[in-house]
Design an enzyme around this catalytic site. Structure first.
Site, PDB file in Angstrom:
ATOM      1  N   HIS A 279       0.776  -1.652  -0.250  1.00  0.00           N
ATOM      2  CA  HIS A 279      -0.068  -0.053  -0.144  1.00  0.00           C
ATOM      3  C   HIS A 279       0.866   1.602  -0.008  1.00  0.00           C
ATOM      4  CE1 HIS A 279      -3.785  -1.633   1.640  1.00  0.00           C
ATOM      5  NE2 HIS A 279      -2.998  -2.697   0.938  1.00  0.00           N
TER       6      HIS A 279
ATOM      7  N   GLU B 284       0.850   4.223   1.888  1.00  0.00           N
ATOM      8  CA  GLU B 284       1.307   4.399   2.918  1.00  0.00           C
ATOM      9  C   GLU B 284       2.743   3.668   3.263  1.00  0.00           C
ATOM     10  OE1 GLU B 284      -1.462   3.555   1.780  1.00  0.00           O
ATOM     11  OE2 GLU B 284      -3.020   4.506   3.407  1.00  0.00           O
TER      12      GLU B 284
ATOM     13  N   CYS C 238      -6.404   1.837   5.880  1.00  0.00           N
ATOM     14  CA  CYS C 238      -6.796   1.001   5.681  1.00  0.00           C
ATOM     15  C   CYS C 238      -6.727   0.354   7.227  1.00  0.00           C
ATOM     16  CB  CYS C 238      -6.593   0.031   4.984  1.00  0.00           C
ATOM     17  SG  CYS C 238      -5.160  -0.616   4.797  1.00  0.00           S
TER      18      CYS C 238
ATOM     19  N   CYS D 232      -2.815   0.512   7.399  1.00  0.00           N
ATOM     20  CA  CYS D 232      -1.755   1.551   7.117  1.00  0.00           C
ATOM     21  C   CYS D 232      -2.117   2.192   8.797  1.00  0.00           C
ATOM     22  CB  CYS D 232      -2.116   2.296   5.671  1.00  0.00           C
ATOM     23  SG  CYS D 232      -1.752   1.145   4.705  1.00  0.00           S
TER      24      CYS D 232
HETATM   25 ZN   LIG Z   1      -3.689   0.159   3.725  1.00  0.00          ZN
END
Ligand SMILES: [Zn+2]
Length: 157
Positions: A53, A55, A83, A86
Site C-alpha cells: 500500500h 502508506e 485501511c 496502514c
Molecule cells: Zn492500507
C-alpha cells in the site's frame, strides 16, 4: 490550508503513478519540517504483495531516510483514508498527523469503519485532518473504477 493543498497535490501525483500501472490510484507523501521526505503509491498488483500500500511504502522510505522507525514530527498526506493495516502502521510509527483526501466507507480506519488513529487505549494518537482536495481524490478513484468496468465489458463482448 494552503500548505495542505500543496502537499496533497503531490500525493495525487503519486496516485497517478498507480493509475498508470492500472493499480487503484492511491498515493501519499510524508512531510517533515515543511519538506517531503518520502513518497509512495499503491503497487499491490504490480508487486503481488498485500503490504504494498502507498502508506507502507512511504513509511519504509521515511524511516530509511531518517534512520529511525519513529516518525515523530511527521505528517502524512494521503489521497484515501488509510485501511486498518496502514492506520496500524501509522500509529506504530508515532506519526503526528494524517491529512486525508477522501474517506473510504468500506475499509477506512480513520473514522469510517473504525478509528484506529485515535484510540485512547493505545499509547499514541494521531491527529486527523479530512477533506483536503476531497473532490479531486474521489473523482480520480471513481474514474478509475468506471474505466475498469468499461474495460471488463469490452473484454466480454
Ligand atoms: Zn492500507
Amino acid at each position: 490550508m494552503e500548505e495542505a493543498i500543496k502537499f496533497m497535490k503531490q500525493a495525487i501525483k503519486q496516485a497517478q503513478k498507480a493509475y498508470a500501472l492500472e493499480e487503484v490510484p492511491i498515493g501519499c507523501v510524508i512531510v517533515k519540517d515543511g519538506k517531503v521526505i518520502a513518497r509512495g503509491y499503491n503497487r499491490r498488483n504490480t508487486d503481488k504483495l498485500t503490504l504494498a500500500h502507498a502508506e507502507i511504502i512511504a513509511i519504509r522510505k521515511a524511516s530509511k531516510k531518517l534512520g529511525d522507525w519513529r516518525l515523530e514530527g511527521c505528517t502524512m498526506y494521503v489521497t484515501l483514508e488509510p485501511c486498518q493495516m496502514c492506520a496500524g502502521a501509522i500509529v506504530q510509527a508515532r506519526m503526528d498527523e494524517v491529512v486525508i483526501g477522501c474517506m473510504n466507507a468500506k475499509a477506512g480506519s480513520a473514522g469510517s469503519v473504525i478509528n484506529l488513529l485515535d484510540m485512547q487505549q493505545f499509547n499514541h494518537q494521531v491527529k486527523i485532518t479530512k477533506g483536503v482536495m476531497e473532490e479531486e481524490c474521489s473523482s480520480m478513484l471513481s474514474n478509475f473504477f468506471k474505466e475498469l468496468r468499461e474495460r471488463k465489458k469490452l473484454d466480454k463482448s
